[in-house]
Motif scaffolding. Sequence first.
Motif: not given
Length: 413
Positions: A151-162, A256-263
Amino acid sequence: MAAASNWSNSFDIVVIGGGAAGIGVTASLLHRRPALRIAIIEPCDKHYYQPAWTLVGGGAYDIAQTARNMADVIPPKAEWVQAAAIGFEPDNNLDNLADGRSISYRQLIVCPGIRLAWEKIEGLQETLGKNGVTSNYHFDLAPYTWYLTKNLRSGKALFTQPLMPIKCAGAPQKAMYLSSDYWLRQHTLDDIEVEFNTAGAVLFGVADFVPPLMEYVKRYHAKLAFNSNLVKVDGTNKIASFDIKDSEGNVTRIEKPFDMLHVVPPQVAPDFISKSPLSDASGLCEVNPKTLQHPRYSNIFSLGDVCSSPNAKTAAADRKQIVIVAENLLAAKEAREFSNIYDGYGACPLTVENGKVILAEFGFGAKLLPTFPLNPTVPSRFAWFLKAKLFPWLYWNGMLKGREWLTRSTSMS
């Protein structure tokens, strides 16, 4: 402590944990010595094939196929004690349970896995599964990753690793690759800013695999942020806060702003391990990394994610460790010399696009240990077939049933 009430409270072997390592090693031991009295201490009533959750998050696997009833995977000759372990008395050969019972053992196998410490990231637990915040490290959330990706068409997608240790060190970036591949195929990637924030200093710990991975980072126009550790999530306002460490060790907090955040959450040993006499300085269950035997308690062995051996924490590592522990535990029991050593084998099938995988197999010292006669650094459809089709089948029908396929170990001789 009250004695166990339903059976004589003494077992030949007590296994802590009913995950991949616990079920697999129990099945392997019972294949070797069917008369052994083995108890598995495991509170959960479901057993999960976690390696497929990355594929679920990429829309390539059915989440329902990753779960089975614990009762259906416990080896029939083993005794399932559905209770939580809370501590050990290794000098008395006792394992203490949350319900007040104590279980006595002659030998102990410690493999409860490591705990996902969601609470270490401020605000995360309140927003998981909504506001665009997801994680493939949870059964309930992997489908939400796919929902967000679609469903994400535009914006910012952040992916993280601890920081390490974590289960499957490649999984944080695998989520990024599969989502990015979908956006590329949908022609929306140009409108989506992809960023991978890792608390570590490198993209992947085995240098041979970094160049092919970097090709995919470039393909997906992903930005890499190293030494960037997620510390806070404001789901309502869609802001993620990171502590960024510079070369001199100074830390700056950046929002950091996000539209999708995978933690990917920080991961720690369970308290009943880290606060026990069995732990090392990091809180993991201490072992000799070559024999997987505890250095201070010779009748205790450990494998899986909670053991201190410095290998990649993957189900593939469990598969090899099962044989080492089964053989060496019986050798200790029967006063024989150990005949097997562990070479640190672990595998991380890196899903770099839908239909292609880089099959990273390696051991101690980042030594490459490929199972198949192919260049392991080249993405392949064959490796995708292994990851998506063969490995799940091998897991349910081989590893959990004590069939030791693809488990050749190193002899001590």
